[in-house]
Design an enzyme around this catalytic site. Structure first.
Site, mmCIF file in Angstrom:
data_model
loop_
_atom_site.group_PDB
_atom_site.id
_atom_site.type_symbol
_atom_site.label_atom_id
_atom_site.label_comp_id
_atom_site.label_asym_id
_atom_site.label_seq_id
_atom_site.Cartn_x
_atom_site.Cartn_y
_atom_site.Cartn_z
ATOM 1 N N ASP A 1 0.839 -1.197 0.000
ATOM 2 C CA ASP A 1 0.000 0.000 0.000
ATOM 3 C C ASP A 1 0.873 1.244 0.000
ATOM 4 O OD1 ASP A 1 0.743 -0.631 2.758
ATOM 5 O OD2 ASP A 1 -0.515 1.076 3.318
ATOM 6 N N GLU B 1 0.186 -0.661 5.802
ATOM 7 C CA GLU B 1 1.204 -0.052 6.661
ATOM 8 C C GLU B 1 1.042 1.460 6.730
ATOM 9 O OE1 GLU B 1 4.925 1.836 7.909
ATOM 10 O OE2 GLU B 1 3.944 2.006 5.950
#
Length: 469
Positions: free
Chosen positions: A108, A174
């Protein structure tokens, strides 16, 4: 474990290094494909892009030919009925008594921010002046491809002689707080258990000198609402007698720092570890400090960034300039982000901040705290055998001795790794250089650093393959 440097045939290491070099164009092409997928974990963005991103990473993992099993999984978010974002878990069992290494990165990325601040589109990878530009090009899709490319090279050279256990965990949230991370570790503890863990989500000393991150600050992030009125009032009618929320907020926030800009909150601790030489000129170049603006804080520059706390106002809700009127604001909301010195828990740091703000609230302003997010810092035990292997691999992969780094940023989930796998040695590495601009417009990856990072990890894997438990 044996602690000395493994005795690897120089011809094998040479072949691995050559395989890395040959594989760089493919690695860059695959990295470009990943950058084109705008996988952002913020709920306001298209979440199907994270599914696309995870499936692409899973395909890359399968394509290495290394893993026995590759899955896309989600874990529950504790305390809710929701699940986290898709993560990739790939595993290969150790053979012949070899150790196991866990490779971590995240797929991500941060939101791109204002498109007009990008010189080229954020999700269209663009190469110029020896750098690859695009959101996630450095943080952290380059970390994913460092793992994939190094595994490709090692598998090509070693073939059936690759007996090292390898697990790979590529997270999908994250940048949004890793809400399901601890649960994912618990759910998959046996698959993730390893002798050494490589977290490819940090940086290097500069574009030619590798860094091994040995300390990280923790974090305490929260939302603060300041109220002084039950409704907005005319600033001409009541200004001068009634404290508006903005005035109270400005006065309150100013108490967080002293005249030098150092944090002035009782109860926030510092550490005292040596730091390399780092000049103000370097700081100005790497941070983009304007010529007329001076640095803040005291003591050596790196001690301020690595060993001391910092507090930043990262968001504010108030009347916009375009909508400004002659009104006393009844409330103002801000987001405060504190970086916590290694060795102090995020919970203790938050308690100190809340106590300070309540004690210094001007004019009896009403304070409300919410959305509290905490993370602990990290200090590496540098005496382990894996640290020695990593340092030597960096020296050989980059052609320069590595520097032990502290990092001012936070990777809170490392505390979860330490708690779940206390026997594992954690190696925090990365592919970023100081000009990567992670999280900012025009994020980029220095291509030579990328090549060196892959060579380093490939050598580390090759050498670990010679260790017997």
């Amino acid at each position: 474990m044996t602690s000395h440097t493994p005795n690897v045939d120089p011809a094998i290491e040479s072949a691995v290094t050559e395989a890395v070099a040959i594989g760089i164009p493919s690695a860059l092409s695959d990295l470009g494909d990943l950058v084109r997928i705008p996988g952002i974990a913020w709920p306001s963005f298209d979440q199907t892009q994270l599914e696309r991103s995870a499936e692409r990473v899973a395909a890359l993992a399968t394509g290495t030919g290394v893993f026995d099993d590759v899955k896309v999984l989600r874990a529950a978010i504790p305390g809710t009925d929701e699940y986290g974002q898709p993560a990739v878990l790939a595993t290969r069992a150790a053979r012949g008594g070899k150790p196991t290494i866990l490779l971590y990165a995240h797929h991500d990325v941060q939101p791109p921010g204002a498109d007009e601040l990008w010189e080229t589109p954020p999700f269209e990878p663009t190469v110029r002046d020896g750098r690859l530009y695009g959101r996630g090009a450095a943080d952290d899709k380059a970390g994913i491809m460092a793992h994939i490319a190094s595994l490709r090279a090692v598998a090509e050279v070693l073939g059936d002689d690759l007996e090292l256990g390898v697990s790979m965990f590529i997270e999908g949230e994250e940048e949004y707080g890793s809400a399901s991370f601890a649960q994912f570790l618990s759910d998959n503890a046996e698959a993730l258990r390893a002798d050494a863990i490589v977290v490819a989500d940090s940086g290097n000393w500069d574009s030619t000198t590798p860094g091994l991150t040995v300390s990280l600050r923790g974090n305490a992030r929260f939302v603060l609402k300041v109220r002084t009125l039950d409704h907005a009032s005319h600033s001409g009618m009541f200004g001068g007698a009634v404290p508006d929320a903005m005035m109270a907020t400005v006065r309150l926030l100013a108490t967080l720092w002293d005249e030098d800009g150092a944090v002035a909150v009782e109860g926030l601790s510092e550490t005292d570890t040596p730091t390399p030489e780092y000049t103000e000129e370097t700081l100005r170049d790497e941070a983009g400090l304007l010529p007329g603006t001076s640095p803040i804080g005291r003591d050596s520059i790196l001690s301020r960034i690595w060993n001391k706390p910092a507090v930043t106002v990262i968001g504010i809700d108030a009347t916009s300039v375009a909508s400004a009127s002659n009104t006393l604001l009844p409330e103002v909301t801000v987001v405060l982000s504190a970086r916590v010195a290694p060795g102090q828990s995020g919970a203790d740091a938050y308690a100190a901040l809340e106590a300070h703000l309540r004690a210094h609230a001007p004019f009896g302003a009403e304070l409300t705290f919410s959305d509290i997010d905490l993370g602990d810092g990290f200090l590496v035990d540098t005496s382990g055998w894996a640290v020695g292997l990593a340092r030597q691999a960096m020296a050989d992969g980059y052609g320069a001795d590595p520097v032990d780094l502290g990092v001012g940023g936070s990777i809170p989930f490392i505390a979860d790794l330490v708690r779940e796998f206390p026997a594992a040695q954690i190696l925090v590495t990365g592919v970023e250089d100081p000009h990567a601009r992670a999280h900012s417009p025009n994020e980029s990856l220095h291509l030579e650093t990328f090549r060196h990072a892959i060579a380093t990890e490939a050598l580390l894997l090759t050498r670990m393959n010679e260790i017997t438990r």
